[in-house]
Design a protein around this motif. Structure first.
Motif, mmCIF file in Angstrom:
data_model
loop_
_atom_site.group_PDB
_atom_site.id
_atom_site.type_symbol
_atom_site.label_atom_id
_atom_site.label_comp_id
_atom_site.label_asym_id
_atom_site.label_seq_id
_atom_site.Cartn_x
_atom_site.Cartn_y
_atom_site.Cartn_z
ATOM 1 N N MET B 1 0.775 -1.170 -0.008
ATOM 2 C CA MET B 1 0.041 -0.198 -0.031
ATOM 3 C C MET B 1 0.875 1.209 0.073
ATOM 4 O O MET B 1 1.743 1.322 0.749
ATOM 5 C CB MET B 1 -0.774 0.042 1.316
ATOM 6 C CG MET B 1 -2.003 1.137 1.298
ATOM 7 S SD MET B 1 -3.090 0.951 2.752
ATOM 8 C CE MET B 1 -4.025 -0.376 1.984
ATOM 9 N N ASP B 2 0.614 2.118 -0.895
ATOM 10 C CA ASP B 2 1.469 3.319 -1.115
ATOM 11 C C ASP B 2 1.033 4.469 -0.044
ATOM 12 O O ASP B 2 -0.238 4.371 0.282
ATOM 13 C CB ASP B 2 1.472 3.962 -2.278
ATOM 14 C CG ASP B 2 0.031 4.377 -2.889
ATOM 15 O OD1 ASP B 2 -0.193 4.908 -3.814
ATOM 16 O OD2 ASP B 2 -1.105 3.775 -2.031
ATOM 17 N N ASN B 3 1.909 5.016 0.783
ATOM 18 C CA ASN B 3 1.637 6.052 1.458
ATOM 19 C C ASN B 3 1.242 7.510 0.797
ATOM 20 O O ASN B 3 2.265 8.196 0.453
ATOM 21 C CB ASN B 3 2.729 6.085 2.452
ATOM 22 C CG ASN B 3 2.887 4.860 3.258
ATOM 23 O OD1 ASN B 3 2.214 4.105 3.483
ATOM 24 N ND2 ASN B 3 4.362 4.869 3.599
ATOM 25 N N LYS B 4 0.150 7.739 0.835
ATOM 26 C CA LYS B 4 -0.218 8.978 0.191
ATOM 27 C C LYS B 4 -0.084 10.178 1.036
ATOM 28 O O LYS B 4 -0.122 9.747 2.496
ATOM 29 C CB LYS B 4 -1.699 9.112 -0.370
ATOM 30 C CG LYS B 4 -2.004 8.183 -1.338
ATOM 31 C CD LYS B 4 -3.412 7.989 -1.731
ATOM 32 C CE LYS B 4 -4.002 6.780 -2.393
ATOM 33 N NZ LYS B 4 -5.219 6.410 -2.601
ATOM 34 N N ASP B 141 -10.572 7.239 20.676
ATOM 35 C CA ASP B 141 -9.093 7.532 19.830
ATOM 36 C C ASP B 141 -9.044 6.271 18.981
ATOM 37 O O ASP B 141 -7.938 5.776 18.527
ATOM 38 C CB ASP B 141 -8.047 7.219 20.940
ATOM 39 C CG ASP B 141 -8.107 5.891 21.614
ATOM 40 O OD1 ASP B 141 -9.118 5.401 21.730
ATOM 41 O OD2 ASP B 141 -7.061 5.938 22.444
ATOM 42 N N SER B 142 -9.949 5.727 18.481
ATOM 43 C CA SER B 142 -10.161 4.705 17.240
ATOM 44 C C SER B 142 -9.781 5.491 15.992
ATOM 45 O O SER B 142 -10.132 6.478 15.838
ATOM 46 C CB SER B 142 -11.462 3.931 17.356
ATOM 47 O OG SER B 142 -11.432 3.228 16.029
ATOM 48 N N TYR B 143 -9.290 4.763 15.218
ATOM 49 C CA TYR B 143 -8.766 5.382 14.177
ATOM 50 C C TYR B 143 -9.865 5.649 12.809
ATOM 51 O O TYR B 143 -9.806 6.304 12.041
ATOM 52 C CB TYR B 143 -7.620 4.784 13.182
ATOM 53 C CG TYR B 143 -7.943 3.247 13.065
ATOM 54 C CD1 TYR B 143 -8.413 2.815 11.811
ATOM 55 C CD2 TYR B 143 -7.826 2.094 14.137
ATOM 56 C CE1 TYR B 143 -8.618 1.738 11.233
ATOM 57 C CE2 TYR B 143 -8.430 1.025 13.639
ATOM 58 C CZ TYR B 143 -8.790 0.725 12.104
ATOM 59 O OH TYR B 143 -9.263 -0.794 11.883
ATOM 60 N N ILE C 135 -0.755 6.032 6.490
ATOM 61 C CA ILE C 135 -0.235 4.694 6.563
ATOM 62 C C ILE C 135 -1.196 3.694 7.102
ATOM 63 O O ILE C 135 -2.094 4.300 8.159
ATOM 64 C CB ILE C 135 1.067 4.591 7.525
ATOM 65 C CG1 ILE C 135 0.908 4.830 9.047
ATOM 66 C CG2 ILE C 135 1.938 5.837 7.000
ATOM 67 C CD1 ILE C 135 2.110 4.939 9.853
ATOM 68 N N PRO C 137 -3.175 1.436 9.552
ATOM 69 C CA PRO C 137 -3.678 1.685 10.617
ATOM 70 C C PRO C 137 -3.352 0.734 11.918
ATOM 71 O O PRO C 137 -2.959 1.083 13.121
ATOM 72 C CB PRO C 137 -5.163 2.040 10.795
ATOM 73 C CG PRO C 137 -5.681 1.149 9.676
ATOM 74 C CD PRO C 137 -4.532 1.351 8.654
ATOM 75 N N PHE C 142 1.539 4.105 13.630
ATOM 76 C CA PHE C 142 0.587 4.775 13.192
ATOM 77 C C PHE C 142 0.160 5.532 14.682
ATOM 78 O O PHE C 142 -0.255 4.874 15.470
ATOM 79 C CB PHE C 142 -0.553 4.194 12.643
ATOM 80 C CG PHE C 142 -1.647 4.565 12.617
ATOM 81 C CD1 PHE C 142 -2.033 5.700 11.467
ATOM 82 C CD2 PHE C 142 -2.923 4.329 13.167
ATOM 83 C CE1 PHE C 142 -2.835 6.623 11.478
ATOM 84 C CE2 PHE C 142 -4.067 5.119 13.030
ATOM 85 C CZ PHE C 142 -4.157 6.057 11.939
ATOM 86 N N THR C 144 -2.764 6.508 16.687
ATOM 87 C CA THR C 144 -4.041 6.825 16.527
ATOM 88 C C THR C 144 -4.518 8.216 17.250
ATOM 89 O O THR C 144 -5.671 9.006 16.909
ATOM 90 C CB THR C 144 -5.003 5.625 17.149
ATOM 91 O OG1 THR C 144 -4.515 5.470 18.586
ATOM 92 C CG2 THR C 144 -4.746 4.265 16.311
#
Lengths: 303, 216, 181
Positions: B1-4, B141-143, C135, C137, C142, C144
């Motif tokens: 996966m590329d890091n945009k 704090d979940s992404y 990136i 997760p 990463f 959060t």
């Protein structure tokens, strides 16, 4: 009776029939709730729902058939109701019965579903055509015992007029077609279960599979038309069965009691049975209900 | 996966205060307060009647986004039975009036919620259920979950708790019914008045916006 | 069941082995032996079912650990085959030819950890995340909290308490309520 007054009475009769259909639908919701141990909604909940639905605004745009389908549905119900005499001897409630109306009634019962099929196909939601295809296959199946029962009654009376069939049943309970031709009655009353779309034949709406089925995209005024159409169709069907098998009615009270009894036949069956799958329902209707219908015709021919 | 490259920080503005005047008892744009209707003598009473009908026949969108969905199911059963208040579950947004955001809301679900909310016919109401809709709750704090629901859809009433029990839900619905009767549940008007603000916030978190700006 | 670990060590060479429970065996192997080893296990041993495929980020070692959990469905014994791959050149051989369901696991690991499985279908196709532009997760670098603060701001007025101090304040030094209290 002049035609104008007759039309006015019939218009009033349609409104009363819609109200009656909504009330029995409310009673059914209450009965189902009590069977499940709940308190249930008030009996007049259907009126509140209808009012709320009318007071909603819609911005849904599909095709022309989408708009026409609820009109077909309501029109089929009203047309069916207007052909069937409700109370014998009361001109206001005897509607427009004429010689040969039984054939037209058999057509009108399925008219609404066919219109619904066209509209559901236009709405574009996948659940709608699925529900319609399930409903039409079930309809094709229960139409066979129903039509056989109608043929048996017509052959018995030598007339396709509902009025003649009622008149032939007068003179006591044992003259009712329920007892005069029990095999045809069995076939017709089992077809009635399929017509009313309660369990085990609620495969059109199928709550857990295709949540509401055909009316998925309908809201607001369209939904209100369909709700009232469904109500009057239910009333017309139970009145038809009362006329054909329970000897009609000579007073409003008798009509009320007989129609309630006929309707609750399907409700009580529906409250305790799980749902058939589509092919099971088709096989069921084409099985011994059809045999009973054929035997009913033969019974008439032999006598 | 590329890091945009990371997305830019959202600059959240408070919604414009001082909403435009509604009709009586919360009638807004979709109920079309035309000049002719404003001149009607009975318009206040008619609005009250309509709101009474609406409050007593709430159809709930059967859509559970998070763990709170488990608290909605008991409402239909014998113990709590919300059908006695005229409420029912509708599986289609076209026939629902209330959408319940039941708990944490992932960004992926937010997209579906927006679609469903905009497809519902007005008037419509949003119930935020549980702490997650208020401030992120334990998933703050979940992404991939949003923290404040009212940035994206207008919330009429919050029911706090983690999770609130069905009794609390029934109390919340009762309060919502009272608000509707008083004409105070006006989130759907707020959504239309501040449409650009809501859309801006929604597009900040939904990166692959592949649907129309308004879902009819 | 220990004999199967010995046989694996003889045939493919193992870095370490462990019997955590009688029904849960662990073995660590080189990354390049994974596909031959799993092919052999599927063809010649009772471990025919791929139960799970997961990844762990060992950021201190600069490595990812891939764990293939195989199960003997008759004896109910599981075998964890572990391997380490480089964290910078995160690439592993795909096993979707052995078990078709591995495609979904590899898709998810590719999305959540950024580990690439060349040849596996649906690599790079979004699985759970939609429109993710940071990136992956589940990588431990990463952050959060920083991500949430920058993307999903909290409502003003959120208070933070140290859980240990708060529990001590409410429930006393013991830290829990007892029936006698």
């Amino acid at each position: 009776m002049p035609l104008g007054i007759k039309i006015a009475w019939s218009f009033l009769g349609v409104l009363v029939a819609i109200a009656y259909g909504l009330v029995i639908a409310g009673i059914i919701r209450k009965v189902m709730a009590r069977i499940q141990g709940r308190i249930g909604p008030p009996v007049w909940q259907q009126f509140i729902d209808l009012g709320k639905v009318i007071f909603q605004r819609t911005a849904t745009r599909h095709g022309w058939m989408f708009y026409l389908a609820p009109i077909f549905r309501a029109g089929g119900g009203i047309g069916l109701y207007l052909l069937i005499p409700v109370v014998i001897g009361v001109p206001a409630l005897s509607n427009f019965s004429f010689n040969g109306d039984l054939l037209l009634v058999m057509y009108f019962i399925f008219f609404g579903s066919l219109g619904m099929a066209l509209g559901a196909a236009d709405s574009g939601h996948p659940h709608s055509p699925i529900g319609i295809s399930r409903g039409l296959s079930q309809m094709t199946a229960y139409e066979l015992p129903f039509a056989l029962a109608m043929v048996a009654l017509a052959a018995q009376v030598h007339s396709f007029s509902i009025h003649d069939i009622i008149m032939a049943q007068q003179g006591g309970i044992l003259h009712w077609n329920l007892f005069a031709n029990p095999l045809a009655a069995i076939a017709a009353f089992i077809a009635f279960l399929g017509m009313n779309m309660y369990a085990p034949f609620n495969i059109v709406g199928a709550p857990q599979e295709i949540p509401v089925g055909p009316p998925t995209e309908y809201n607001s005024i369209f939904l209100s038309l369909m709700m009232s159409g469904r109500a009057i169709l239910a009333v017309a069907k139970i009145v038809l069965y009362m006329d054909l098998f329970l000897g009609g009615a000579h007073s409003i009270l008798a009509a009320f009691v007989k129609t309630i009894i006929i309707y609750f036949w399907s409700v009580f069956v529906g409250a305790v049975f799980p749902r058939f799958r589509t092919e099971q329902a088709v096989r069921f209707f084409l099985g011994w209900p059809t045999v009973a219908g054929i035997a009913g015709v033969l019974l008439v021919l032999i006598r | 996966m590329d890091n945009k490259p990371k997305s830019t920080l959202p600059v959240l503005v408070e919604p414009p205060k001082g909403a435009q005047p509604h009709g009586p008892l919360g009638h807004g744009y979709f109920l079309g307060e035309t000049k002719r209707q404003q001149a009607l003598p009975m318009r206040e009473s008619l609005a009250k009647i309509k709101n009474w009908f609406r409050a007593n026949s709430l159809w709930v969108m059967a859509y559970g986004t998070g763990c709170g969905g488990i608290e909605l199911r008991p409402l239909t059963t014998a113990r709590f039975d919300f059908e006695r208040f005229g409420m029912a579950m509708r599986p289609t947004p076209r026939q629902s009036n209330v959408i319940i955001i039941s708990g944490y809301l992932a960004v992926k679900s937010l997209k579906r919620v927006i679609r469903a909310y905009e497809q519902m016919p007005s008037p419509k109401w949003v119930v935020g259920l549980g702490s997650c809709t208020i401030n992120g709750g334990m998933y703050w704090d979940s992404y991939n979950t949003i923290n404040r629901l009212d940035l994206y859809v207008p919330v009429d009433i919050y029911i706090a708790g983690c999770m609130p029990r069905p009794e609390a839900l029934l109390a919340g619905f009762g309060e919502l019914m009272k608000m509707i009767k008083r004409g105070e549940a006006n989130g759907w008007n707020h959504y239309l008045e501040n449409f650009d603000w809501y859309k801006e916030n929604q597009k900040k978190v939904i990166n692959d916006w592949n649907m129309p700006d308004y879902n009819w | 069941m220990m004999h199967i670990l010995d046989e694996i060590r003889e045939r493919f060479g193992a870095e370490w082995q462990n019997e955590q429970r009688p029904d849960l065996l662990q073995i660590g192997v080189q990354a390049k032996t994974i596909v031959p080893l799993l092919t052999w296990l599927k063809a010649h041993t009772p471990f025919v079912q791929l139960t799970h495929l997961s990844a762990v980020d060992w950021i201190e070692d600069g490595e990812f650990q891939l764990t293939y959990l195989l199960t003997d469905p008759k004896a109910h014994v599981s075998l964890m085959v572990c391997t380490r791959i480089d964290r910078e050149q995160a690439e592993a051989e795909s096993i979707h030819a052995l078990w078709p369901q591995a495609v979904t696991y590899e898709q998810e690991i590719n999305e959540m950890f950024g580990i690439h499985f060349p040849g596996s279908p649906r690599q790079g196709v979004p699985f759970i995340l939609e429109g993710w532009n940071d990136i992956p997760p589940m990588r431990r670098d990463f952050d959060t909290v920083a991500y949430m603060n920058s993307h999903h701001p909290s409502r003003p007025g959120r208070e933070h308490t140290d859980p240990r101090a708060y529990i001590g304040k409410v429930f006393g030094e013991r830290g829990y309520l007892h029936d006698d209290d």
